[in-house]
Scaffold this active site. Structure first.
Site, PDB file in Angstrom:
ATOM      1  N   GLU A  67      24.349 -23.538  32.816  1.00  0.00           N
ATOM      2  CA  GLU A  67      25.481 -23.452  33.732  1.00  0.00           C
ATOM      3  C   GLU A  67      25.245 -22.434  34.848  1.00  0.00           C
ATOM      4  OE1 GLU A  67      28.147 -25.537  33.490  1.00  0.00           O
ATOM      5  OE2 GLU A  67      26.980 -26.454  31.884  1.00  0.00           O
ATOM      6  N   CYS A  68      24.187 -21.653  34.754  1.00  0.00           N
ATOM      7  CA  CYS A  68      23.902 -20.567  35.694  1.00  0.00           C
ATOM      8  C   CYS A  68      22.838 -20.999  36.699  1.00  0.00           C
ATOM      9  CB  CYS A  68      23.424 -19.345  34.912  1.00  0.00           C
ATOM     10  SG  CYS A  68      22.781 -18.009  35.936  1.00  0.00           S
ATOM     11  N   GLY A  69      23.156 -20.913  37.987  1.00  0.00           N
ATOM     12  CA  GLY A  69      22.218 -21.288  39.037  1.00  0.00           C
ATOM     13  C   GLY A  69      20.954 -20.440  39.030  1.00  0.00           C
TER      14      GLY A  69
END
Length: 141
Positions: free
Chosen positions: A11-13
């Site tokens: 979920e983390c870029g």
């Protein structure tokens, strides 16, 4: 081919960009989805030691458990911070990458380039459009 592990949150870029940079070096890393499979206390403590940082430096401060647990209190010990990260893995900052050349918290994502054993194989642009690697595999300043 090098053995590389990434403690990853899809979920983390920043974590996605780091994973893509590892793959751009021709390596498929071992991906640990640490929110689903958190490291043990010994593993987490070892990662912190190998990164040369404190538990507080690995702590994510912009998430709900941080405020709720009062973790901004400087009197809270490293052991207590480890307890909190193990109870609430979302408090572990990411991505953490382990390579034969070192272990690092890869924020920003191009920090991984400092510890990757293999060169980049081609152009790479981060999700936000920032070009990091040119078409010849060289880091863009």
């Amino acid at each position: 081919m090098s053995e590389i592990t990434i403690y990853h949150n899809p979920e983390c870029g920043t974590s996605r960009n780091t994973l893509a940079l590892i793959r751009n070096s021709g390596v498929e890393p071992r991906v640990v989805l640490y929110l689903e499979n958190p490291p043990s206390r010994v593993e987490l403590s070892g990662l912190i030691t190998r990164m040369g940082i404190t538990a507080r430096e690995l702590l994510r401060t912009n998430t709900e458990p941080y405020e709720h647990l009062g973790l901004d209190n400087p009197a809270i010990s490293d052991d207590e911070l480890l307890d909190a990260m193990l109870a609430y893995p979302i408090l572990i900052n990411r991505p953490i990458v382990v390579t034969p050349n070192g272990t690092a918290l890869c924020r920003p994502s191009e920090r991984v380039l400092d510890i990757l054993p293999d060169a980049q194989r081609g152009e790479f642009t981060k999700e936000d459009g920032e070009k990091v690697i040119d078409r010849d595999g060289n880091r863009v300043s």
